[in-house]
Design an enzyme around this catalytic site. Structure first.
Site: not given
Length: 511
Positions: A225, A452, A480
């Site tokens: 991320s 996602d 995710h």
């Protein structure tokens, strides 16, 4: 539901808009690519940092060691002051030749690298990787154990997380603006010294110091991320020192804050549509058994009901619209949470908001005793420094509502207003959106998941295209990030890269 897994994914997912905390804000603060340091050179003023010796001690669970690394508070004025960064490792278990250190970062910004290492990465990453690498993590500057940014007390955070994020009139708008201002003022009051020095560029430079003191010629790294932006920034600054870098759940550093937040809003809508499609096929779906659009309308109606009349939770905090939306968004990160979300929505619609509140508390990292980690404080501090604010004020946010609601009829309004928080930040942004090419770096693996919620797939496509040595690896799935989430195809491709140095074919897709 596997609560530990949800907590892990929530930490990585903060990379963008996090309700009242506007999210992921890529972009570099100066110095940028022009400040790249060749592999053989270290500025004289920084040599003492690069040559320091670590003093390891036992910590946490058996097998883990901890130490502190000194770094300059301000890289432009290294003699001004030092900060101490917390670092932890679990040494390679063998068999096989040790490959060096593998630095991991869970994202956020604001996620504790050490917490991620000790609760997941050093015990949950594939065994062949843990056998060959020392698993290492740093809490980035301003985060957790590394000179943490502090802003509000637990009671103040409780009040902050309950503020109406979809104001219906001027008084409600003023109250939301006041909440953002009070949050910013709290950070300035308690963390004024470090607040101007928690940019992603500075954290990337810290990683190079850590690489050096660990004795590694090049950095091997897995970032999730926001951690992908941190890793890409490292490659931009130190292309000759970039080794095997995996950027999972990638961000697009070329986007300005408003577009970034709107894209993520659309990402949550995509994830919700996937959840809704599964839900409406079940007799117990609290959103009905019609179409996914009808399910979205039912959820939005529920949020509106909570806006008018919160439901009890058995605590002093009733479940209003803001906390309910947070709980739903928390469950979007991983399809394994969908069962829990269906149950929580059923209970909340029946007048018991305790379960949905618990999901929101997991997202905010609130403990049962009412205390919070500094995740949200660091999140805002990094984001507001890395990029100019999305909006200049409430009028601009209000004008943008149609485009956000088009991106997500369910979440758009709240996430548009959430993007207002950096407008009142006490420290001026030092970064700007820009493409990262990292020319001269070894092959970099960029991983994107097609549905996602927090880092839309098109961001991975964009970053892989920007990086001169980027190669795109795609997971066709929900949730995710992709590594370690059940796809043998993804895990095998990344393991081969980390262990053998062979990047997957650009464009490889995995089920």
């Amino acid at each position: 539901m596997d609560t530990r897994r949800l907590i892990r994914l929530s930490a990585t997912a903060l990379a963008t808009t996090s309700l009242l905390i506007s999210g992921c804000s890529p972009g570099g603060s100066s110095p940028r690519a022009s400040a790249s340091v060749p592999p053989e050179s270290v500025p004289a003023a920084l040599k003492t940092y690069y040559e320091q010796k670590l003093k390891w001690r036992k910590c946490g669970a058996p097998g883990f060691q901890c130490a502190t690394v000194k770094a300059p508070l301000d890289y432009e004025d290294p003699e001004k002051a030092d900060i101490e960064l917390a670092v932890s490792r679990k040494k390679a278990t063998g068999p096989g030749k040790r490959l060096g250190s593998l630095l991991v970062n869970p994202g956020g910004p604001g996620g504790s690298g050490i917490g991620y290492l000790q609760s997941y990465a050093a015990i949950g990453y594939p065994a062949p990787v843990r056998a060959r690498y020392d698993m290492v993590a740093v809490d980035p500057r301003g985060v957790a154990r590394s000179e943490p940014v502090e802003c509000l007390t637990g009671k103040e955070m409780d009040a902050y997380t309950q503020v109406d994020q979809t104001p219906d009139d001027r008084p409600e708008t003023d109250k939301l603006v006041e909440a953002f201002k009070n949050f910013a003022a709290g950070c300035d009051k308690h963390s004024a010294e470090i607040l101007p020095h928690v940019s992603t560029v500075e954290s990337a430079r810290d990683m190079d110091v850590v690489r050096a003191v660990l004795g590694d010629e090049k950095l091997s790294y897995v970032g999730a991320s926001y951690g992908t932006f941190l890793g890409a920034t490292y490659a931009e600054l130190f292309p000759g020192r970039a080794g095997r870098l995996v950027l999972d759940g990638a961000m697009d550093p070329a986007l300005p804050a408003r577009e970034m937040n709107r894209d993520q809003t659309a990402g949550f809508e995509t994830a919700f549509q996937s959840f809704a499609a599964d839900c409406v096929e079940r007799k117990d779906c609290p959103l009905g058994t019609g179409t996914t659009d009808e399910a979205g309308e039912r959820l939005k109606e529920f949020f509106d009901d909570l806006d008018a009349k919160p439901v009890p939770t058995g605590q002093s905090r009733p479940l209003g619209e803001s906390l309910a939306a947070t709980g739903v968004i928390a469950a979007m990160y991983d399809e394994s949470a969908w069962t829990d979300l269906r149950d929580s929505l059923t209970r909340a619609m029946g007048g018991d908001g305790a379960s949905l509140l618990a999901l929101a508390d997991t997202y905010y990292e609130r403990s049962e005793d009412g205390s919070y980690t500094n995740l949200m404080f660091a999140n805002a501090s990094v984001n507001c420094l890395d990029l100019p604010p999305a909006f200049t004020g409430p009028e601009a946010a209000s004008a943008a509502l149609p485009s956000f609601e088009e991106a997500s009829p369910v979440f758009g309004e709240g996430l548009a207003w959430a993007s207002l928080n950096c407008s009142y930040w006490p420290t001026k942004a030092t970064g700007t959106p820009h493409r990262i090419e990292a020319k001269g770096a070894a092959p970099i693996v960029v991983v994107g998941t097609t549905r996602d919620p927090a880092t839309p797939y098109k961001w991975a496509q964009s970053l892989a295209d920007q990086l001169a040595s980027g190669t795109l690896l795609t997971y066709d799935g929900d949730g995710h990030t992709a590594y370690g989430r059940g796809s043998d195809c993804i895990d095998t491709a990344i393991n081969n890269y980390l262990l053998e140095g062979t990047a997957p074919e650009d464009g490889k897709k995995c089920p």
